[in-house]
Design a protein around this motif. Structure first.
Motif, PDB file in Angstrom:
ATOM      1  N   ARG A  48       0.818  -1.212   0.000  1.00  0.00           N
ATOM      2  CA  ARG A  48       0.000   0.000   0.000  1.00  0.00           C
ATOM      3  C   ARG A  48       0.855   1.266   0.000  1.00  0.00           C
ATOM      4  O   ARG A  48       0.377   2.330  -0.402  1.00  0.00           O
ATOM      5  CB  ARG A  48      -0.948  -0.017   1.203  1.00  0.00           C
ATOM      6  CG  ARG A  48      -2.217  -0.822   0.953  1.00  0.00           C
ATOM      7  CD  ARG A  48      -2.893  -1.225   2.248  1.00  0.00           C
ATOM      8  NE  ARG A  48      -4.180  -1.860   1.994  1.00  0.00           N
ATOM      9  CZ  ARG A  48      -4.342  -3.090   1.534  1.00  0.00           C
ATOM     10  NH1 ARG A  48      -3.275  -3.816   1.241  1.00  0.00           N
ATOM     11  NH2 ARG A  48      -5.551  -3.592   1.347  1.00  0.00           N
ATOM     12  N   ARG A  49       2.065   1.149   0.483  1.00  0.00           N
ATOM     13  CA  ARG A  49       2.958   2.306   0.496  1.00  0.00           C
ATOM     14  C   ARG A  49       3.932   2.313  -0.678  1.00  0.00           C
ATOM     15  O   ARG A  49       4.864   3.089  -0.710  1.00  0.00           O
ATOM     16  CB  ARG A  49       3.723   2.345   1.830  1.00  0.00           C
ATOM     17  CG  ARG A  49       2.872   2.825   2.985  1.00  0.00           C
ATOM     18  CD  ARG A  49       2.463   4.295   2.797  1.00  0.00           C
ATOM     19  NE  ARG A  49       3.651   5.143   2.817  1.00  0.00           N
ATOM     20  CZ  ARG A  49       4.114   5.799   1.760  1.00  0.00           C
ATOM     21  NH1 ARG A  49       3.508   5.732   0.596  1.00  0.00           N
ATOM     22  NH2 ARG A  49       5.200   6.529   1.862  1.00  0.00           N
ATOM     23  N   GLY A  50       3.720   1.395  -1.622  1.00  0.00           N
ATOM     24  CA  GLY A  50       4.534   1.418  -2.828  1.00  0.00           C
ATOM     25  C   GLY A  50       5.855   0.689  -2.719  1.00  0.00           C
ATOM     26  O   GLY A  50       6.722   0.846  -3.589  1.00  0.00           O
ATOM     27  N   TYR A  51       6.030  -0.120  -1.669  1.00  0.00           N
ATOM     28  CA  TYR A  51       7.252  -0.902  -1.538  1.00  0.00           C
ATOM     29  C   TYR A  51       7.054  -2.292  -2.166  1.00  0.00           C
ATOM     30  O   TYR A  51       5.967  -2.645  -2.600  1.00  0.00           O
ATOM     31  CB  TYR A  51       7.625  -1.068  -0.063  1.00  0.00           C
ATOM     32  CG  TYR A  51       7.881   0.228   0.663  1.00  0.00           C
ATOM     33  CD1 TYR A  51       9.118   0.876   0.598  1.00  0.00           C
ATOM     34  CD2 TYR A  51       6.881   0.831   1.426  1.00  0.00           C
ATOM     35  CE1 TYR A  51       9.346   2.074   1.262  1.00  0.00           C
ATOM     36  CE2 TYR A  51       7.109   2.026   2.100  1.00  0.00           C
ATOM     37  CZ  TYR A  51       8.342   2.642   2.021  1.00  0.00           C
ATOM     38  OH  TYR A  51       8.563   3.826   2.684  1.00  0.00           O
ATOM     39  N   LEU A  52       8.118  -3.067  -2.201  1.00  0.00           N
ATOM     40  CA  LEU A  52       8.114  -4.457  -2.674  1.00  0.00           C
ATOM     41  C   LEU A  52       7.829  -4.577  -4.162  1.00  0.00           C
ATOM     42  O   LEU A  52       7.372  -5.620  -4.630  1.00  0.00           O
ATOM     43  CB  LEU A  52       7.093  -5.311  -1.899  1.00  0.00           C
ATOM     44  CG  LEU A  52       7.250  -5.367  -0.380  1.00  0.00           C
ATOM     45  CD1 LEU A  52       6.192  -6.299   0.213  1.00  0.00           C
ATOM     46  CD2 LEU A  52       8.642  -5.839   0.015  1.00  0.00           C
ATOM     47  N   GLY A  53       8.093  -3.535  -4.934  1.00  0.00           N
ATOM     48  CA  GLY A  53       7.863  -3.598  -6.370  1.00  0.00           C
ATOM     49  C   GLY A  53       8.537  -4.807  -7.000  1.00  0.00           C
ATOM     50  O   GLY A  53       9.735  -4.997  -6.872  1.00  0.00           O
ATOM     51  N   GLY A  54       7.754  -5.641  -7.667  1.00  0.00           N
ATOM     52  CA  GLY A  54       8.288  -6.827  -8.332  1.00  0.00           C
ATOM     53  C   GLY A  54       8.474  -8.028  -7.437  1.00  0.00           C
ATOM     54  O   GLY A  54       8.725  -9.127  -7.923  1.00  0.00           O
TER      55      GLY A  54
END
Length: 521
Positions: free
Chosen positions: A74-80
């Motif tokens: 939800r905070r835009g981390y862990l992309g991919g």
């Protein structure tokens, strides 16, 4: 005169060469770096002080559970790293409880994976890259030696390379320096401790006879050996000796001692060599008596330590950082409601206590005593018959966490985690994850007529326009409320029918009326 260093404003202070900083985060692991990222997202100057010269290459935590994954995404981390939409009634399913297989963890449809396996080093490097890009100064190779409150701030002393002494005066300090960190003691935090009752070891080695130990969780009359295959033909071994706590502490573990321990628990000689790393640990547990003392706050293992069964340590620390980040940022910027920062302790400390309690309960089930066999059999039946997302699964994954309401008139939805429901807005299709990625609190208005007019929700929220994002969406059956206030960490802060909106906004974000004070989001 001042020096701008990234987004951290430093200038000589107090006449003794101390440098002024917005927030000093002590500890450059995932929890400290995540807190720094969250603070920087709100335009707060942050300095991270870390004793290690680089990210640790040693295997540490590898598990992120559902609620921490949901919150990070939800905070835009862990992309991919964490796929969205994998939770169609089961997530990735298989986990364990007290070493017994069959714990089925599920997540709602549209959420990321239920359990994310990610080496701590990978997460740490990703967070450091994001922190530096946001203007955070990460100062490695510095050991903190002093923490003490002074007029208007906290003085932090450290020793850098070559013994060079440096001092800062920060508005706030976050101690995220781990179980053996110094901030907790230097700042005078009290703790409740649970003494060690078992001894445990871990290490990556190469077996002399390939396949001598099969991957999996193995209970014997003397304890446990957990075996996991690792890259390059080696194995990662963890042992649990329930004969009592080890009298050896702080002494490096040797290969000979590790080999002897594994062989004793298994009941036969197990040859091994080529150790990559070896360590010893126990079930010693500790919980800080509070998470805040004035301008010093604790997060992660600095605040709580527990036996690592279930892989919940990293997840608990991540949720600390996400809960604390926006609250401390708003407080530092003078945009927080009175007492907002104190809710960090009230919301996160009980969650840590619960993790300590149920990891201790799992350890009791793991003791090899024969009289516990009926209890283990009972839990085995419960695991086998439990539906996905049952009580134990929700507890281990953190999805059962509900925050305390602000008052007696709060809506039943307040304090719950808002699922990632799809939304149709004036700008097109989106979802909760997409709307929260920028970190701003969110006021969702469902239906074209929701709170319309001079006394409507939009009008009441106008004083917080520089901070609060207002989005109108078509009604959603799973959220039967006309208006919902979503905090930056994904939890519902208010819903229609639970008292007035303006009092809730004041409680979180202070007095309104400063619409021009837009945050750096």
């Amino acid at each position: 005169m001042f020096l701008v260093l990234g987004w951290v404003w430093l200038w000589p202070g107090d006449g003794v060469g101390a440098l002024r900083v917005g927030v000093v985060v002590v500890g450059g692991g995932p929890v400290g770096l995540l807190a720094a990222c969250e603070l920087a997202a709100f335009g707060v100057g942050v300095l991270v002080v870390e004793v290690r010269g680089s990210a640790s290459g040693r295997p540490r935590a590898t598990t992120l559970h559902a609620r921490s994954v949901q919150s990070l995404v939800r905070r835009g981390y862990l992309g991919g790293l964490a796929g969205v939409g994998a939770g169609a009634g089961g997530g990735n399913g298989g986990f364990h409880f007290a070493g017994m297989p069959g714990l089925k963890i599920s997540v709602p449809v549209g959420e990321p994976v239920a359990v994310l396996k990610c080496e701590q080093e990978v997460l740490e490097r990703s967070l450091e890259e994001r922190a530096r890009a946001a203007g955070v100064v990460v100062l490695r190779g510095h050991r903190v030696s002093g923490v003490g409150e002074v007029a208007g701030g906290v003085r932090v002393s450290a020793v850098g390379p070559g013994g060079r002494a440096v001092e800062w005066v920060a508005e706030y300090v976050v101690g995220a320096d781990g179980a053996r960190g110094v901030v907790r003691e230097l700042a005078g935090f009290d703790s409740r401790s649970y003494p060690a009752t078992v001894s445990a070891m871990a290490g990556d080695v190469r077996l002399e006879v390939a396949g001598d130990l099969v991957a999996g969780w193995h209970r014997t009359p003397r304890g446990w050996v957990v075996v996991k295959d690792v890259a390059g033909g080696g194995v990662r071994l963890r042992t649990l000796n329930c004969e009592g706590a080890s009298g050896v502490r702080g002494v490096p573990l040797s290969l000979a001692e590790f080999r002897e321990e594994v062989s004793w628990i298994v009941g036969r000689k197990v040859g091994m060599g080529s150790p990559r790393w070896l360590s010893r640990f126990s079930d010693f547990s500790r919980l800080a008596g509070c998470y805040r003392k004035g301008r010093v706050l604790l997060a992660g293992d600095a605040a709580h330590v527990h036996f690592p069964i279930g892989g919940q340590g990293l997840s608990t620390g991540v949720l600390d950082a996400l809960n604390l980040g926006w609250k401390l940022a708003l407080t530092a910027r003078g945009r927080a409601g009175e007492g907002l920062l104190d809710t960090y302790d009230r919301e996160r400390r009980p969650a840590a206590q619960r993790v300590i309690d149920h990891t201790r309960a799992q350890l009791e089930l793991m003791r090899p005593a024969a009289e516990l066999d009926p209890l283990r059999a009972l839990f085995g039946e419960l695991l086998a018959g439990a539906p996905e997302g049952g009580v134990l699964a929700s507890m281990v994954s953190g999805q059962d966490t509900v925050l305390p309401p602000r008052g007696a008139d709060s809506s039943p939805l307040e304090g719950s985690f808002l699922p990632n429901v799809p939304l149709m807005t004036g700008e097109g299709r989106t979802d909760v994850i997409g709307l929260l990625a920028r970190g701003r609190p969110l006021l969702l208005l469902f239906g074209a007529g929701a709170g319309v007019g001079a006394g409507g929700y939009e009008a009441r929220a106008r004083g917080w326009a520089g901070l609060l994002r207002v989005v109108r969406a078509e009604p959603v059956a799973s959220v039967p409320y006309e208006a919902v206030l979503v905090r930056p960490d994904g939890y519902v802060g208010w819903a229609a029918g639970g008292g007035g909106l303006a009092p809730a906004l004041r409680a979180y974000f202070g007095e309104g009326g400063d619409a021009g004070a837009a945050d750096a989001l």
